[in-house]
Design a protein around this motif. Structure first.
Motif, PDB file in Angstrom:
ATOM      1  N   UNK A 197      35.547  43.063  36.635  1.00 19.76           N
ATOM      2  CA  UNK A 197      36.620  42.238  37.174  1.00 19.76           C
ATOM      3  C   UNK A 197      36.049  41.012  37.878  1.00 19.76           C
ATOM      4  N   UNK A 198      36.602  39.855  37.535  1.00 15.04           N
ATOM      5  CA  UNK A 198      36.169  38.602  38.146  1.00 15.04           C
ATOM      6  C   UNK A 198      35.034  37.904  37.436  1.00 15.04           C
ATOM      7  N   UNK A 199      34.435  38.559  36.464  1.00 10.38           N
ATOM      8  CA  UNK A 199      33.311  37.939  35.742  1.00 10.38           C
ATOM      9  C   UNK A 199      33.796  36.750  34.930  1.00 10.38           C
ATOM     10  N   UNK A 200      32.938  35.746  34.796  1.00  8.76           N
ATOM     11  CA  UNK A 200      33.239  34.584  33.965  1.00  8.76           C
ATOM     12  C   UNK A 200      32.430  34.681  32.678  1.00  8.76           C
ATOM     13  N   UNK A 201      33.109  34.453  31.571  1.00  9.49           N
ATOM     14  CA  UNK A 201      32.497  34.593  30.253  1.00  9.49           C
ATOM     15  C   UNK A 201      32.665  33.288  29.495  1.00  9.49           C
ATOM     16  N   UNK A 218      36.102  28.985  28.230  1.00  8.57           N
ATOM     17  CA  UNK A 218      35.732  29.700  29.448  1.00  8.57           C
ATOM     18  C   UNK A 218      36.817  30.710  29.807  1.00  8.57           C
ATOM     19  N   UNK A 219      36.394  31.938  30.059  1.00  9.27           N
ATOM     20  CA  UNK A 219      37.325  33.018  30.375  1.00  9.27           C
ATOM     21  C   UNK A 219      36.982  33.636  31.719  1.00  9.27           C
ATOM     22  N   UNK A 220      37.986  34.191  32.381  1.00  8.96           N
ATOM     23  CA  UNK A 220      37.784  34.983  33.589  1.00  8.96           C
ATOM     24  C   UNK A 220      38.348  36.373  33.354  1.00  8.96           C
TER      25      UNK A 220
END
Length: 268
Positions: free
Chosen positions: A28-32, A77-79
């Motif tokens: 949770x909260x990671x940026x991909x 960019x995803x969160x």
């Protein structure tokens, strides 16, 4: 006067959200950051925009919902927002199909992924018409198949192994069922009593030759099985055998039915 019902909040993430496997471990909260062909798919094909949902899997922790933060031409960019499912439990079954022509082996890779094989170990035999496999391409096929059928685990795909090397290095704890054109125990009967680790060995278009068949039968972990009275093509035999195993010994079994069978009379 009756109250006007409030509109139902749409489900999130929607079932139509695109699915992707990523190498990064998710939380949770990671940026991909998505790049290359996957970015093109999201931004150009799916026309993803800021706020849209994307389902991510990492083949380690499971399935996660994420939101698009920014969608560019070359990267998206995803969160990561929340976990939807943990990584699925996969029956400990290897599929060991002889290498086939490109399109037919692609079919085996795709369907074996959909059916839940834990590992796909290509095998080289004397009658194989192909002797090489593009491993990167093969793994891409399995990833795409897993994305399409909502798997949260990927099968391991290995380099092709020669039959004699496969037999020489075979692990003692793993039963090796092999589809023998000369006959064997009916597959369903053999699989229903399968316990622990197992594998299914399938021959090439022309079948195993006599020497290969003798070597397999002489192996202490091997057990010959029959896939019925009809001659099956290599890809058909692989998928048929895998399907029967999943039905008799794998995860197609009904959980409640399996629990009921485990109870002693008078229990429950």
């Amino acid at each position: 006067m009756a109250e006007t019902p409030s509109p139902r909040t749409p489900a999130w993430p929607p079932k139509s959200a695109p699915r992707l496997f990523v190498e990064q471990r998710l939380e949770t909260g990671a940026h991909v950051s998505i790049e290359g062909n996957a970015a093109h798919y999201l931004s150009r094909v799916m026309r993803a925009a800021a706020g849209d949902a994307v389902i991510l899997c990492d083949n380690a922790t499971g399935e996660w919902a994420s939101r698009v933060v920014e969608a560019g031409k070359r990267s998206v960019e995803l969160e990561v927002a929340e976990q939807l499912r943990p990584r699925e439990d996969v029956p400990d079954l290897w599929l060991c199909p002889a290498l086939l022509k490109k399109d037919r082996f692609d079919f085996v890779l795709e369907k074996a992924t959909e059916l839940g094989a834990a590992r796909i170990q290509p095998v080289l035999t004397r009658r194989c018409v192909a002797d090489k496999l593009n491993l990167e391409r093969a793994r891409t096929i399995t990833i795409e198949a897993a994305e399409q059928c909502a798997r949260t685990a990927l099968p391991e795909v290995t380099e092709p192994a020669k039959l004699d090397a496969l037999l020489r290095d075979w692990p003692e704890e793993r039963t090796l069922f092999f589809a023998d054109e000369d006959g064997g125990d009916p597959a369903a009967d053999a699989f229903v009593y399968s316990e622990g680790s197992a594998a299914i060995l399938i021959g090439p278009e022309g079948g195993f030759d006599d020497a290969e068949r003798a070597a397999i039968r002489a192996h202490p972990q091997a057990r010959a099985i029959s896939l019925g009275p009809r001659i099956l093509r290599g890809e058909t035999a692989a998928i048929a055998a895998l399907s029967v195993w999943m039905a008799e010994a794998g995860d197609w079994l009904d959980d409640e039915e399996a629990m009921a069978e485990d109870l002693e009379p008078g229990e429950g």
